[in-house]
Design a protein around this motif. Structure first.
Motif, PDB file in Angstrom:
ATOM      1  N   HIS A  12     -10.435 -35.864 -70.301  1.00 50.97           N
ATOM      2  CA  HIS A  12     -10.048 -36.897 -69.335  1.00 50.97           C
ATOM      3  C   HIS A  12      -9.817 -38.216 -70.070  1.00 50.97           C
ATOM      4  N   GLN A  15     -12.769 -40.438 -70.789  1.00 50.70           N
ATOM      5  CA  GLN A  15     -13.648 -39.846 -71.804  1.00 50.70           C
ATOM      6  C   GLN A  15     -13.065 -40.046 -73.199  1.00 50.70           C
ATOM      7  N   ARG A  47      -4.318 -43.072 -63.569  1.00 50.90           N
ATOM      8  CA  ARG A  47      -5.268 -41.995 -63.234  1.00 50.90           C
ATOM      9  C   ARG A  47      -6.393 -41.949 -64.260  1.00 50.90           C
ATOM     10  N   ARG A  49      -8.792 -39.822 -64.371  1.00 48.88           N
ATOM     11  CA  ARG A  49      -9.077 -38.426 -64.708  1.00 48.88           C
ATOM     12  C   ARG A  49      -7.846 -37.695 -65.250  1.00 48.88           C
ATOM     13  N   LYS A  51      -5.567 -35.695 -67.407  1.00 49.96           N
ATOM     14  CA  LYS A  51      -5.888 -34.686 -68.421  1.00 49.96           C
ATOM     15  C   LYS A  51      -5.014 -34.911 -69.645  1.00 49.96           C
TER      16      LYS A  51
END
Length: 68
Positions: A12, A15, A47, A49, A51
Motif C-alpha cells: 500500500h 506503507q 488513494r 491504500r 496498491k
C-alpha cells in the motif's frame, strides 16, 4: 532514485512511504497523500491504500522510489 524490493504482489502507498523513511509515521503518510503531494507513475493519486506494484515509481518531496 531509491529502489524498494517488493516482497509479495504489492504494498500500500502509505506503507511504502513509511518503509522507505520518506515520512516519519503512518499519520504523516496519510496527510501527504490526501493533500496530493505524492505521485505514482507521474500522476497524483489520493488513494492511501493504492496498491503499488513492481515497476511503479513513486515520487514525494523531490525523491523517487522505484519498486522492483
Amino acid at each position: 532514485m531509491l529502489k524498494f524490493k517488493l516482497e509479495g504482489d504489492f504494498i500500500h502507498l502509505i506503507q511504502l512511504l513509511k518503509a522507505t523513511n520518506l515520512v516519519m509515521s503512518g499519520g504523516e503518510a496519510q496527510v501527504v497523500v490526501s493533500e496530493g503531494l505524492v505521485k505514482c507513475n507521474g500522476e497524483v493519486d489520493l488513494r492511501k491504500r493504492l496498491k503499488v506494484k513492481s515497476g511503479d515509481i513513486v515520487e514525494f518531496n523531490g525523491k523517487k522510489v522505484e519498486v522492483i
